[in-house]
Design a protein around this motif. Sequence first.
Motif, PDB file in Angstrom:
ATOM      1  N   CYS A 291       0.846  -1.188   0.000  1.00 53.18           N
ATOM      2  CA  CYS A 291       0.000   0.000   0.000  1.00 53.18           C
ATOM      3  C   CYS A 291       0.882   1.238   0.000  1.00 53.18           C
ATOM      4  O   CYS A 291       2.081   1.174   0.266  1.00 53.18           O
TER       5      CYS A 291
ATOM      6  N   GLY B 247      -4.619   0.112  -1.123  1.00 55.33           N
ATOM      7  CA  GLY B 247      -4.954   1.512  -1.317  1.00 55.33           C
ATOM      8  C   GLY B 247      -3.764   2.429  -1.451  1.00 55.33           C
ATOM      9  O   GLY B 247      -2.624   2.074  -1.164  1.00 55.33           O
TER      10      GLY B 247
ATOM     11  N   ASP C 284      -7.889   3.660  -1.338  1.00 57.82           N
ATOM     12  CA  ASP C 284      -8.041   4.485  -0.147  1.00 57.82           C
ATOM     13  C   ASP C 284      -8.351   5.900  -0.611  1.00 57.82           C
ATOM     14  O   ASP C 284      -9.114   6.070  -1.562  1.00 57.82           O
ATOM     15  N   ASP C 285      -7.739   6.906  -0.029  1.00 55.23           N
ATOM     16  CA  ASP C 285      -8.135   8.271  -0.352  1.00 55.23           C
ATOM     17  C   ASP C 285      -7.356   8.899  -1.504  1.00 55.23           C
ATOM     18  O   ASP C 285      -7.908   9.623  -2.321  1.00 55.23           O
TER      19      ASP C 285
ATOM     20  N   ARG D 294     -14.002   3.979   1.720  1.00 53.33           N
ATOM     21  CA  ARG D 294     -14.070   5.398   1.347  1.00 53.33           C
ATOM     22  C   ARG D 294     -15.412   5.819   0.750  1.00 53.33           C
ATOM     23  O   ARG D 294     -15.984   6.819   1.144  1.00 53.33           O
TER      24      ARG D 294
ATOM     25  N   ASN E 234      -8.649  -0.486   4.403  1.00 55.29           N
ATOM     26  CA  ASN E 234      -7.734   0.595   4.060  1.00 55.29           C
ATOM     27  C   ASN E 234      -7.072   1.329   5.215  1.00 55.29           C
ATOM     28  O   ASN E 234      -5.965   1.857   5.025  1.00 55.29           O
ATOM     29  N   VAL E 235      -7.665   1.425   6.396  1.00 62.42           N
ATOM     30  CA  VAL E 235      -7.095   2.285   7.435  1.00 62.42           C
ATOM     31  C   VAL E 235      -6.977   1.545   8.773  1.00 62.42           C
ATOM     32  O   VAL E 235      -7.617   0.523   8.994  1.00 62.42           O
TER      33      VAL E 235
ATOM     34  N   SER F 181      -4.492  -4.091   7.097  1.00 61.97           N
ATOM     35  CA  SER F 181      -4.797  -2.675   6.938  1.00 61.97           C
ATOM     36  C   SER F 181      -3.643  -1.931   6.288  1.00 61.97           C
ATOM     37  O   SER F 181      -2.496  -2.384   6.302  1.00 61.97           O
TER      38      SER F 181
ATOM     39  N   ASP G  95      -2.585   2.473   4.865  1.00 64.89           N
ATOM     40  CA  ASP G  95      -2.757   3.912   5.100  1.00 64.89           C
ATOM     41  C   ASP G  95      -1.785   4.539   6.089  1.00 64.89           C
ATOM     42  O   ASP G  95      -1.362   5.677   5.887  1.00 64.89           O
TER      43      ASP G  95
END
Length: 541
Positions: free
Chosen positions: A171, A198, A254-255, A325, A386-387, A434, A436
């Motif tokens: 990631c 992500g 992710d973002d 997200r 993702n987080v 996870s 991020d």
Amino acid sequence: MRARGRAALTRRRALKLGLGALAQPIVAAPAIAGSRLLATPPTALKNDPFPLGVASGDPQPDGFVLWTRLAPDPLTEDSATPGGLAVRTGDIALQYEIAADPDMRRIVRRGLTLAEADFAYAVHLEVGGLAPGRPYWYRFMTDSAASAIGCARTAPAPGDGLDRLRFGVVCCSNYEQGYFSAYRHLAEETPDLVLFLGDYIYETADLSRPVVRHHSDGTVADSLLGYRNRYAQYRLDPDLRALHAAAPCLMIWDDHEVENDYAGRWSAVFEDPARFLARRAAAYQAFYEHMPVRPSLCRPQPGGMRIYDRFDYGDLVTFNMLDGRQYRSREACAVPPGNGGGHIVTAAQCPELIDPARSMLGAAQEEWLYDGLATSRSKWNIIGQNVLMAPLRDNRPGAEAHAWTDSWDGYPACRTRLLNHVAQSGVANPVVLSGDNHAFWNNDLKRDFTDPAAPTIATEFVCTSVTSYGPPYDLFSSWLPNNPHVRFFESRKRGYISAELTPERLTTRFQAISNAADRAATVDTLASFVIENGRKGAVAA
């Protein structure tokens, strides 16, 4: 062959397009009669049409998705010619081959597929009818060029026993902050599967400090052309191409595939809602155009794009890949000008934080996940998301916990629902993976984090970044006494997770790159952990 999705050509459609070669078995790799690309090739195809490589994904027991994108001019500045090909050219027919050997001598499937003009001449070929639980090799061809050869793998048949699965986790790969050595080293391990959790690209452009290498356009990606070119630049990296060619993958975002810290329909910087949704739609389309995801599930729609999905590997493991997200509630107490994205709040200051109606996943995805966990018969059940899921309590003064609104700390009621369901459903060997946070973590997950004696119900492994700078090590380390559920933390290292799963145990290795700014960086194992079947919590290996 059973083919799925628009990008697969039926015999009827091939004849309608004038592609007579599909009417008979393809015994060699001739030019495809009637193809607008191969009969009258655009001048741009004098360049390599496959500079972005190949990829496979979404393994099924009888097949997988194969991807490539025609892009002889991959970083074009003209939105009317994505990859250097004019949209008015229309869909372009390509040949593909699938073989039982890496030298492509034992061909088991030949056919035609489409590079779709509407999606920047990307191919998403859903292949079926293959044997379960084995590798295949594949390539795409025009009449004058062939792509790189990639390796794909089918999943085992439903319920089949599987002795071992080796997979990697990656990631957070900011192109400007380093080279993709982590991808190269993971590719050299030849895993059976790779999970991308992500931040595959970064939409940002750092103009305030020196960088290792620059994003090609030097601007923030916020349009379809900008996102396409950002993905193309990342895909041109040889280490990323090598990883995609080496193994199939499961993809979530992710973002930074859209905008830092956005939440659902809301921009982190309070951009006009209609404008932001248009930007998000462009970002989602560019993601689709560059990922080996199923068009039958993931093709962008006016309201969004579904990416969450579930993948079974025989009776050994189920992977639940989540979208954290697109459907999440707006971050708690989002107040202009600076609190639209991640920020620090307490429940006393911000009662919205603990509102049980708020969700990280959205109601439909929550229900889908809970149903899957409750009915799973797999020996292991992995949630890829993702987080950071575990809470992180800092040492700021005051008795009340401070929550970072962009992680699961910002959605505590949703986290409680999920962990309660994990405990109550009795799902076997739950593990959360996870991304991020740009650090390695090994965390115990509990229903009650305020009680150090509360039983562990699952384990969370957080993967550090491929290149992106980590959070301050000394500061975060000073918080660890307040977080007894954290068993390991290291934010100074970039790298990836390498995992081996058997019916008896899950072994994870935190693989650390020597220096992300060094193109020739080496790799070492920073730490290893084992979870035994039926036991809660990971122990050092």
